[in-house]
Design an enzyme around this catalytic site. Structure first.
Site, PDB file in Angstrom:
ATOM      1  N   TYR A  12     -12.799   8.601 -14.084  1.00 30.05           N
ATOM      2  CA  TYR A  12     -12.641   7.250 -13.257  1.00 30.05           C
ATOM      3  C   TYR A  12     -13.316   6.212 -14.024  1.00 30.05           C
ATOM      4  O   TYR A  12     -12.959   5.036 -14.371  1.00 30.05           O
ATOM      5  CB  TYR A  12     -13.548   7.399 -12.012  1.00 30.05           C
ATOM      6  CG  TYR A  12     -13.595   6.215 -11.300  1.00 30.05           C
ATOM      7  CD1 TYR A  12     -12.452   5.826 -10.536  1.00 30.05           C
ATOM      8  CD2 TYR A  12     -14.693   5.413 -10.991  1.00 30.05           C
ATOM      9  CE1 TYR A  12     -12.510   4.763  -9.795  1.00 30.05           C
ATOM     10  CE2 TYR A  12     -14.628   4.136 -10.307  1.00 30.05           C
ATOM     11  CZ  TYR A  12     -13.423   3.843  -9.655  1.00 30.05           C
ATOM     12  OH  TYR A  12     -13.523   2.714  -8.977  1.00 30.05           O
TER      13      TYR A  12
ATOM     14  N   ASP B  81       4.349   2.555  -4.137  1.00 28.21           N
ATOM     15  CA  ASP B  81       3.405   3.412  -5.179  1.00 28.21           C
ATOM     16  C   ASP B  81       3.162   2.608  -6.044  1.00 28.21           C
ATOM     17  O   ASP B  81       4.223   2.629  -7.217  1.00 28.21           O
ATOM     18  CB  ASP B  81       3.985   4.762  -5.145  1.00 28.21           C
ATOM     19  CG  ASP B  81       3.139   5.647  -6.062  1.00 28.21           C
ATOM     20  OD1 ASP B  81       2.044   5.239  -6.715  1.00 28.21           O
ATOM     21  OD2 ASP B  81       3.425   6.829  -6.019  1.00 28.21           O
TER      22      ASP B  81
ATOM     23  N   ASP C 234       0.988  -1.321  -0.056  1.00 27.45           N
ATOM     24  CA  ASP C 234      -0.111  -0.066  -0.025  1.00 27.45           C
ATOM     25  C   ASP C 234       0.817   1.229   0.026  1.00 27.45           C
ATOM     26  O   ASP C 234       1.959   1.184   0.388  1.00 27.45           O
ATOM     27  CB  ASP C 234      -0.924   0.071   1.243  1.00 27.45           C
ATOM     28  CG  ASP C 234      -2.318   0.890   1.096  1.00 27.45           C
ATOM     29  OD1 ASP C 234      -3.111   0.211   0.662  1.00 27.45           O
ATOM     30  OD2 ASP C 234      -2.079   2.146   1.034  1.00 27.45           O
TER      31      ASP C 234
ATOM     32  N   LYS D 193     -11.457   2.844 -15.588  1.00 36.35           N
ATOM     33  CA  LYS D 193     -11.894   1.666 -15.343  1.00 36.35           C
ATOM     34  C   LYS D 193     -12.318   0.611 -16.490  1.00 36.35           C
ATOM     35  O   LYS D 193     -11.991  -0.448 -16.374  1.00 36.35           O
ATOM     36  CB  LYS D 193     -13.099   1.690 -14.273  1.00 36.35           C
ATOM     37  CG  LYS D 193     -12.516   2.061 -12.875  1.00 36.35           C
ATOM     38  CD  LYS D 193     -11.442   1.103 -12.201  1.00 36.35           C
ATOM     39  CE  LYS D 193     -11.327   1.234 -10.737  1.00 36.35           C
ATOM     40  NZ  LYS D 193     -10.169   0.479 -10.334  1.00 36.35           N
TER      41      LYS D 193
END
Length: 257
Positions: A160, A63, A37, A164
């Site tokens: 977004y 990252d 993470d 996606k």
């Protein structure tokens, strides 16, 4: 419950939300898990929680939008556990400009940030995971896309939705390209699943988003992160050995409307 004993699993965005539930789900099924993470505090806390209950896990901050970090993450996973059998790429962010989700109001900075976090991260993760798997008897990858990639969800924002949708095409492209190398690649598309992402703008705003979206979902309850994790585990299991290039909506029936 599917047994992953002896399997080595890498989970990104494992510090919270679906990523944390996925890491825990694989660990409970017997896997050795590398958690990653960008949030070192959250990721290490999750790893410590799993270690305290006897699971063989480690944490490495990375990252996922930075190639050197991703290359190091895959290499350190192999060094720590001796291989890599399964990868769950969960990094994503619905970040958008404060002016709102409308395309004509989208700032370039917001667009590029979202493409980096929600699409580039998956590309880089798959690039280095597949590079290892090709020479080591294959493996399985599961990505996380969004219902916004499959249908119109106004609350998601244009950047977004586009990012996606890119995850879906990357998933399918890789599934076909590497099927003969014994590498399977699938993705899930979550329905209304409360995570910390809903709280980024404040709990009240997060609840407003949930209240707006839930009527579109025929099963009128929110979906637990553990239920998304269960779907990921199944797609990565031997029980799904002939499933590749598939987008599995875990959405309470939303896409069936």
């Amino acid at each position: 419950m599917t047994d992953f004993t002896g399997k080595i699993v890498l989970v990104t965005a494992a510090g919270a939300g679906i990523g944390a539930a996925t890491a825990e789900g694989f660990a409970r099924r017997g896997a050795r898990v590398m958690l990653s993470d960008i949030n070192a505090e959250g990721g290490e806390a999750m790893a410590e929680k799993l270690r305290s209950t006897g699971h063989d896990v480690r944490f490495l901050r990375a990252d996922a939008t930075v190639e050197d970090d991703v290359e190091t993450l895959v290499r350190k996973t192999v060094e720590a556990f001796g291989g890599l059998d399964v990868a769950a790429n969960i990094v994503g962010d619905a970040h958008r400009d404060a002016s709102g989700p409308d395309l004509h109001q989208q700032s370039l900075e917001s667009w590029e940030h979202t493409q980096a976090v929600s699409l580039r991260s998956v590309f880089l993760s798959m690039k280095h995971e597949i590079a290892y798997m090709i020479d080591h008897d294959g493996g399985v990858i599961c990505n996380v896309t969004s219902l916004a990639a499959l249908l119109y969800v106004a609350a998601s924002g244009a950047a977004y939705a586009a990012a996606k949708a890119g995850v879906v095409r990357l998933t399918k492209f890789a599934a076909v390209s590497y099927a003969d190398r014994d590498i399977r690649v699938n993705c899930i598309a979550p329905g209304v699943t409360p995570t910390d992402a809903y709280d980024k703008a404040g709990k009240e705003m997060g609840q407003m988003v949930i209240d707006h979206l839930l009527p579109f979902q025929p099963i009128k309850r929110t979906i637990a992160t553990s239920e998304q994790a269960d779907a990921i585990a199944w797609l990565c299991s031997d029980e799904a050995a002939m499933v590749t290039g598939h987008v599995l909506p875990v959405d309470g029936g939303w896409t069936a409307r």
